[in-house]
Design a protein around this motif. Structure first.
Motif, mmCIF file in Angstrom:
data_model
loop_
_atom_site.group_PDB
_atom_site.id
_atom_site.type_symbol
_atom_site.label_atom_id
_atom_site.label_comp_id
_atom_site.label_asym_id
_atom_site.label_seq_id
_atom_site.Cartn_x
_atom_site.Cartn_y
_atom_site.Cartn_z
ATOM 1 N N THR A 28 10.984 -1.781 7.707
ATOM 2 C CA THR A 28 10.364 -3.094 7.478
ATOM 3 C C THR A 28 9.275 -3.458 8.490
ATOM 4 N N SER A 29 9.046 -2.653 9.543
ATOM 5 C CA SER A 29 8.035 -3.029 10.531
ATOM 6 C C SER A 29 6.841 -2.090 10.563
ATOM 7 N N LEU A 30 7.030 -0.801 10.295
ATOM 8 C CA LEU A 30 5.937 0.162 10.295
ATOM 9 C C LEU A 30 6.096 1.068 9.084
ATOM 10 N N SER A 31 5.183 0.931 8.147
ATOM 11 C CA SER A 31 5.260 1.727 6.923
ATOM 12 C C SER A 31 4.676 3.117 7.156
ATOM 13 N N LEU A 32 5.007 4.021 6.253
ATOM 14 C CA LEU A 32 4.478 5.379 6.322
ATOM 15 C C LEU A 32 2.961 5.375 6.147
ATOM 16 N N ALA A 33 2.464 4.513 5.277
ATOM 17 C CA ALA A 33 1.020 4.442 5.042
ATOM 18 C C ALA A 33 0.284 3.939 6.277
ATOM 19 N N ALA A 34 0.816 2.922 6.934
ATOM 20 C CA ALA A 34 0.144 2.337 8.097
ATOM 21 C C ALA A 34 0.269 3.210 9.334
ATOM 22 N N PRO A 49 20.626 -3.640 6.536
ATOM 23 C CA PRO A 49 21.046 -3.765 5.133
ATOM 24 C C PRO A 49 20.160 -3.010 4.157
ATOM 25 N N ARG A 50 18.847 -2.933 4.428
ATOM 26 C CA ARG A 50 17.975 -2.215 3.501
ATOM 27 C C ARG A 50 18.299 -0.724 3.485
ATOM 28 N N VAL A 51 18.468 -0.146 4.656
ATOM 29 C CA VAL A 51 18.815 1.268 4.731
ATOM 30 C C VAL A 51 20.185 1.508 4.100
ATOM 31 N N PHE A 52 21.126 0.598 4.332
ATOM 32 C CA PHE A 52 22.454 0.732 3.736
ATOM 33 C C PHE A 52 22.370 0.695 2.209
ATOM 34 N N MET A 94 0.846 -1.198 0.000
ATOM 35 C CA MET A 94 0.000 0.000 0.000
ATOM 36 C C MET A 94 0.886 1.255 0.000
ATOM 37 N N SER A 95 0.671 2.114 -0.981
ATOM 38 C CA SER A 95 1.476 3.322 -1.100
ATOM 39 C C SER A 95 0.982 4.396 -0.142
ATOM 40 N N PRO A 96 1.881 5.174 0.430
ATOM 41 C CA PRO A 96 1.442 6.246 1.331
ATOM 42 C C PRO A 96 0.740 7.352 0.563
ATOM 43 N N ALA A 97 -0.165 8.028 1.243
ATOM 44 C CA ALA A 97 -0.883 9.140 0.631
ATOM 45 C C ALA A 97 0.064 10.308 0.386
ATOM 46 N N PRO A 98 -0.220 11.116 -0.630
ATOM 47 C CA PRO A 98 0.636 12.294 -0.881
ATOM 48 C C PRO A 98 0.734 13.212 0.335
ATOM 49 N N GLU A 99 -0.375 13.328 1.082
ATOM 50 C CA GLU A 99 -0.348 14.174 2.287
ATOM 51 C C GLU A 99 0.646 13.641 3.318
ATOM 52 N N ALA A 100 0.697 12.297 3.464
ATOM 53 C CA ALA A 100 1.629 11.702 4.421
ATOM 54 C C ALA A 100 3.072 11.939 3.993
ATOM 55 N N ILE A 101 3.342 11.813 2.703
ATOM 56 C CA ILE A 101 4.698 12.052 2.196
ATOM 57 C C ILE A 101 5.098 13.504 2.430
ATOM 58 N N ALA A 102 4.178 14.420 2.165
ATOM 59 C CA ALA A 102 4.485 15.839 2.340
ATOM 60 C C ALA A 102 4.755 16.188 3.795
ATOM 61 N N VAL A 103 3.943 15.649 4.710
ATOM 62 C CA VAL A 103 4.153 15.930 6.136
ATOM 63 C C VAL A 103 5.468 15.316 6.610
ATOM 64 N N ALA A 104 5.787 14.106 6.124
ATOM 65 C CA ALA A 104 7.064 13.492 6.485
ATOM 66 C C ALA A 104 8.232 14.348 5.996
ATOM 67 N N ALA A 105 8.083 14.931 4.805
ATOM 68 C CA ALA A 105 9.132 15.817 4.291
ATOM 69 C C ALA A 105 9.292 17.044 5.180
ATOM 70 N N TRP A 138 19.055 10.290 5.167
ATOM 71 C CA TRP A 138 18.444 9.326 6.105
ATOM 72 C C TRP A 138 16.960 9.153 5.806
ATOM 73 N N GLY A 139 16.257 10.264 5.608
ATOM 74 C CA GLY A 139 14.828 10.178 5.320
ATOM 75 C C GLY A 139 14.549 9.430 4.030
ATOM 76 N N LEU A 140 15.335 9.698 2.991
ATOM 77 C CA LEU A 140 15.141 9.016 1.716
ATOM 78 C C LEU A 140 15.478 7.536 1.824
ATOM 79 N N ALA A 141 16.492 7.207 2.615
ATOM 80 C CA ALA A 141 16.881 5.801 2.767
ATOM 81 C C ALA A 141 15.824 5.003 3.516
ATOM 82 N N GLN A 142 15.106 5.637 4.433
ATOM 83 C CA GLN A 142 14.070 4.933 5.196
ATOM 84 C C GLN A 142 12.760 4.777 4.425
ATOM 85 N N TYR A 143 12.489 5.666 3.489
ATOM 86 C CA TYR A 143 11.221 5.660 2.770
ATOM 87 C C TYR A 143 10.979 4.300 2.106
ATOM 88 N N PRO A 144 9.762 3.752 2.160
ATOM 89 C CA PRO A 144 8.517 4.314 2.684
ATOM 90 C C PRO A 144 8.178 3.813 4.089
#
Length: 392
Positions: free
Chosen positions: A291-297, A227-230, A1-12, A280-286
């Motif tokens: 891997t345990s709590l997504s931006l959408a959830a 490893p994913r963030v790396f 499930m992709s995060p909403a544009p509003e969630a991405i903007a607030v995270a930014a 850091w923010g870009l590496a963690q997205y989404p």
């Protein structure tokens, strides 16, 4: 499930505020560290005086960024806020204790009369300036490595005591010292303290090299612990990492050549720090927690996210101009209560250069005071006339 544009903007927006706190708050914390390392009373008097002059007008204001971070995280991403505040309660409490002790030490150091009390309060301020960024770094290290469970329970030490979290804590300390020393070089130059400019230039270079080494060590550790963030740091976020490295090298080059251009040096140091935060923010997205709590959830409802835009807009309209005015006044040294030695020397030179200047100064001061009084009376009369016309 992709995060909403509003969630991405607030995270930014959240990461923009984190970058602001890392830069401005980090510079204040770094000033406390250099206060700690300045030496005994006589030897460290000049560096400590410059540190006081530089951070006294702005040190309390920089915590506005931290408050904004906490409120934004709480209202926009409540599951992440709850998990962080539970699993990382210990390092967050120690960071808060450091902030409180730092403020107490800094305030009482300027009012204490006895030398012993001045030393005690000064040591409290300096040590707290070291404690706070370290434990904040361990919090970030725990989040990056995915050690924060969505529903924390049991051991609350494991999340922030991993090698990556500890390395990140030391990296935060070194980065704060680095940014602060760079800014203090320029503060010394603007006040005409050439010896202090060289003093902090050497320390800025040393802190920059140490920050680079710690950043490399932390990145290598991430290849094992996250490893994913790396992979994303060395992939999609690699341009930001490269920009940070290039800016750091540019700062070291300017310090080596003694090219203390205020805008260039400040901009390069700021880019070196903020590019890492955005990377850091870009590496963690989404993910909020990898891997345990997504931006959408983990996002709040859309209505709440839209409200965040309103708050952010008000902050841009109200808070940002206030900060701009504060920093401009501080840079022009209009917030200090007394003239510095450099100001007094310059005034003496001007007085000798222009013989009639000293006699004209009181008259000019009197004229300016009279003008101010007249303008104030005219303003009061205008306001009274406006209210009288409205009543009619």
């Amino acid at each position: 499930m992709s995060p909403a544009p509003e969630a991405i903007a607030v995270a930014a927006i959240l990461f923009v505020v984190i970058a602001a706190y890392a830069l401005f708050g980090g510079a204040d914390f770094g000033g406390g560290m250099w206060d700690l390392l300045a030496g005994r009373t006589e030897r460290g008097a000049a560096p400590r005086e410059l540190i006081d002059e530089a951070i006294t007008p702005v040190w309390e204001a920089n915590h506005v960024w931290l408050i904004f971070i906490l409120v934004l995280l709480w209202t926009a991403f409540p599951p992440a806020f709850a998990a962080i505040m539970t699993a990382l309660f210990v390092p967050l409490s120690l960071s808060l204790l450091g902030i409180v002790l730092r403020g107490v030490g800094f305030a009482f150091r300027h009012t204490a009369q006895r030398l012993r009390m001045q030393r005690l309060t000064g040591a409290t301020f300096a040590a707290a300036s070291l404690i706070t960024p370290f434990f904040m770094g361990t919090v970030v290290g725990a989040i990056v490595t995915g050690q924060v469970p969505v529903h924390p329970a049991g051991n609350v030490l494991a999340a922030w005591t991993s090698p990556t979290a500890i390395l990140t804590g030391f990296l935060f300390v070194a980065a704060c010292a680095y940014v602060s020393a760079v800014f203090l070089v320029l503060e010394a130059r603007e006040r005409g303290y050439q010896d202090l400019a060289r003093y902090f230039s050497r320390r800025a270079a040393a802190a920059g090299v140490l920050s680079g080494a710690l950043a490399g060590g932390t990145l290598a550790e991430l290849s094992v612990s996250a490893p994913r963030v790396f992979d994303r740091l060395t992939g999609i976020a690699l341009p930001l990492v490269a920009i940070s490295v290039a800016a750091g090298i540019a700062v070291l080059g300017m310090l080596w050549l003694r090219w203390y251009h205020p805008l260039g040096l400040r901009a390069a140091a700021a880019i070196a720090v903020t590019a890492v935060v955005f990377g850091w923010g870009l590496a963690q997205y989404p993910y909020l927690f990898p891997t345990s709590l997504s931006l959408a959830a983990g996002s709040a409802p859309t209505a709440s996210l839209v409200a965040e835009f309103v708050v952010a807009g008000l902050a841009v309209l109200l808070v940002a101009p206030a900060f701009a005015v504060l920093y401009v006044l501080q840079q022009r040294r209009l917030l200090t209560a007394a003239e510095t030695d450099a100001d007094l020397r310059q005034a003496a030179q001007l007085e000798h250069a222009v013989p009639g200047r000293a006699a004209a100064a009181p008259a000019a001061a009197g004229i300016s005071k009279t003008t101010a009084v007249v303008l104030a009376l005219l303003a009061i009369r205008a306001i009274r006339d406006v209210f009288s016309s409205r009543r009619r």
